[in-house]
Scaffold this motif. Sequence first.
Motif, PDB file in Angstrom:
ATOM      1  N   TRP A  17       0.858  -1.171   0.000  1.00  0.00           N
ATOM      2  CA  TRP A  17       0.000   0.000   0.000  1.00  0.00           C
ATOM      3  C   TRP A  17       0.891   1.217   0.000  1.00  0.00           C
ATOM      4  N   ARG A  18       0.553   2.215  -0.785  1.00  0.00           N
ATOM      5  CA  ARG A  18       1.395   3.391  -0.971  1.00  0.00           C
ATOM      6  C   ARG A  18       0.661   4.669  -0.568  1.00  0.00           C
ATOM      7  N   ILE A  19       1.444   5.733  -0.448  1.00  0.00           N
ATOM      8  CA  ILE A  19       0.882   7.049  -0.162  1.00  0.00           C
ATOM      9  C   ILE A  19      -0.210   7.396  -1.169  1.00  0.00           C
ATOM     10  N   ASP A  20       0.031   7.100  -2.423  1.00  0.00           N
ATOM     11  CA  ASP A  20      -0.957   7.408  -3.461  1.00  0.00           C
ATOM     12  C   ASP A  20      -2.276   6.678  -3.236  1.00  0.00           C
ATOM     13  N   ASP A  21      -2.215   5.472  -2.665  1.00  0.00           N
ATOM     14  CA  ASP A  21      -3.455   4.755  -2.355  1.00  0.00           C
ATOM     15  C   ASP A  21      -4.260   5.526  -1.317  1.00  0.00           C
ATOM     16  N   VAL A  22      -3.588   5.976  -0.266  1.00  0.00           N
ATOM     17  CA  VAL A  22      -4.270   6.757   0.772  1.00  0.00           C
ATOM     18  C   VAL A  22      -4.842   8.039   0.171  1.00  0.00           C
ATOM     19  N   LYS A  23      -4.032   8.732  -0.613  1.00  0.00           N
ATOM     20  CA  LYS A  23      -4.472  10.020  -1.167  1.00  0.00           C
ATOM     21  C   LYS A  23      -5.558   9.863  -2.234  1.00  0.00           C
ATOM     22  N   SER A  24      -5.708   8.662  -2.781  1.00  0.00           N
ATOM     23  CA  SER A  24      -6.791   8.452  -3.755  1.00  0.00           C
ATOM     24  C   SER A  24      -8.158   8.484  -3.081  1.00  0.00           C
ATOM     25  N   ILE A  25      -8.207   8.165  -1.781  1.00  0.00           N
ATOM     26  CA  ILE A  25      -9.479   8.239  -1.058  1.00  0.00           C
ATOM     27  C   ILE A  25      -9.519   9.426  -0.105  1.00  0.00           C
ATOM     28  N   ALA A  26      -8.362  10.053   0.134  1.00  0.00           N
ATOM     29  CA  ALA A  26      -8.300  11.223   1.022  1.00  0.00           C
ATOM     30  C   ALA A  26      -7.322  12.236   0.446  1.00  0.00           C
ATOM     31  N   PRO A  27      -7.695  12.877  -0.654  1.00  0.00           N
ATOM     32  CA  PRO A  27      -6.761  13.787  -1.323  1.00  0.00           C
ATOM     33  C   PRO A  27      -6.391  15.021  -0.502  1.00  0.00           C
ATOM     34  N   TRP A  28      -7.080  15.270   0.590  1.00  0.00           N
ATOM     35  CA  TRP A  28      -6.778  16.430   1.440  1.00  0.00           C
ATOM     36  C   TRP A  28      -5.600  16.181   2.372  1.00  0.00           C
ATOM     37  N   VAL A  29      -5.143  14.939   2.512  1.00  0.00           N
ATOM     38  CA  VAL A  29      -4.024  14.685   3.430  1.00  0.00           C
ATOM     39  C   VAL A  29      -2.689  14.958   2.745  1.00  0.00           C
ATOM     40  N   SER A  30      -1.719  15.363   3.542  1.00  0.00           N
ATOM     41  CA  SER A  30      -0.363  15.575   3.027  1.00  0.00           C
ATOM     42  C   SER A  30       0.335  14.222   2.900  1.00  0.00           C
ATOM     43  N   VAL A  60      -8.138   6.879   8.047  1.00  0.00           N
ATOM     44  CA  VAL A  60      -8.285   8.244   7.517  1.00  0.00           C
ATOM     45  C   VAL A  60      -9.321   8.996   8.346  1.00  0.00           C
ATOM     46  N   ASP A  61     -10.481   8.370   8.536  1.00  0.00           N
ATOM     47  CA  ASP A  61     -11.569   9.024   9.274  1.00  0.00           C
ATOM     48  C   ASP A  61     -11.176   9.329  10.718  1.00  0.00           C
ATOM     49  N   ASN A  62     -10.374   8.477  11.327  1.00  0.00           N
ATOM     50  CA  ASN A  62      -9.984   8.678  12.720  1.00  0.00           C
ATOM     51  C   ASN A  62      -8.842   9.658  12.889  1.00  0.00           C
ATOM     52  N   GLU A  66     -12.150  14.263   6.516  1.00  0.00           N
ATOM     53  CA  GLU A  66     -12.293  15.322   5.511  1.00  0.00           C
ATOM     54  C   GLU A  66     -12.743  16.617   6.177  1.00  0.00           C
ATOM     55  N   PRO A  67     -11.985  17.686   5.980  1.00  0.00           N
ATOM     56  CA  PRO A  67     -12.387  18.979   6.561  1.00  0.00           C
ATOM     57  C   PRO A  67     -13.708  19.461   5.958  1.00  0.00           C
ATOM     58  N   ASP A  68     -14.499  20.134   6.781  1.00  0.00           N
ATOM     59  CA  ASP A  68     -15.791  20.650   6.308  1.00  0.00           C
ATOM     60  C   ASP A  68     -15.628  21.628   5.146  1.00  0.00           C
ATOM     61  N   ASN A  69     -14.546  22.386   5.158  1.00  0.00           N
ATOM     62  CA  ASN A  69     -14.350  23.418   4.134  1.00  0.00           C
ATOM     63  C   ASN A  69     -13.486  22.947   2.964  1.00  0.00           C
ATOM     64  N   TRP A  70     -13.195  21.657   2.893  1.00  0.00           N
ATOM     65  CA  TRP A  70     -12.318  21.162   1.837  1.00  0.00           C
ATOM     66  C   TRP A  70     -13.088  21.038   0.525  1.00  0.00           C
ATOM     67  N   THR A  71     -12.466  21.513  -0.548  1.00  0.00           N
ATOM     68  CA  THR A  71     -13.025  21.405  -1.889  1.00  0.00           C
ATOM     69  C   THR A  71     -12.007  20.710  -2.771  1.00  0.00           C
ATOM     70  N   ASP A  72     -12.448  19.698  -3.462  1.00  0.00           N
ATOM     71  CA  ASP A  72     -11.561  18.967  -4.368  1.00  0.00           C
ATOM     72  C   ASP A  72     -11.191  19.888  -5.522  1.00  0.00           C
ATOM     73  N   PRO A  73      -9.888  20.147  -5.733  1.00  0.00           N
ATOM     74  CA  PRO A  73      -9.478  21.023  -6.836  1.00  0.00           C
ATOM     75  C   PRO A  73      -9.936  20.530  -8.188  1.00  0.00           C
ATOM     76  N   GLU A  74     -10.091  19.229  -8.348  1.00  0.00           N
ATOM     77  CA  GLU A  74     -10.565  18.693  -9.635  1.00  0.00           C
ATOM     78  C   GLU A  74     -12.013  19.095  -9.890  1.00  0.00           C
ATOM     79  N   ASP A  75     -12.803  19.241  -8.828  1.00  0.00           N
ATOM     80  CA  ASP A  75     -14.195  19.688  -8.987  1.00  0.00           C
ATOM     81  C   ASP A  75     -14.250  21.149  -9.440  1.00  0.00           C
TER      82      ASP A  75
END
Length: 79
Positions: A17-30, A60-62, A66-75
Amino acid sequence: MAHMDYGADEPVLISTWRIDDVKSIAPWVSDDEAVEILASVADNHDANLGINWEVIEFWVDNLYPEPDNWTDPEDEDED
């Protein structure tokens, strides 16, 4: 994600499992936060369940929900 390693004394199944896997479901994380999530998954997973998308989502959830004010840049590009 899973592959056989035949270089050892006996074959070993490895699940990667890689960082990219995590960020594919939680793109807001560093990247550092994704590493922390992966470390928590590794340190706390249930061997009867294994590591899967639901386990990663749990951490991820714990740790970094996802921040309430987070907006996906792709959107934003679709406007």
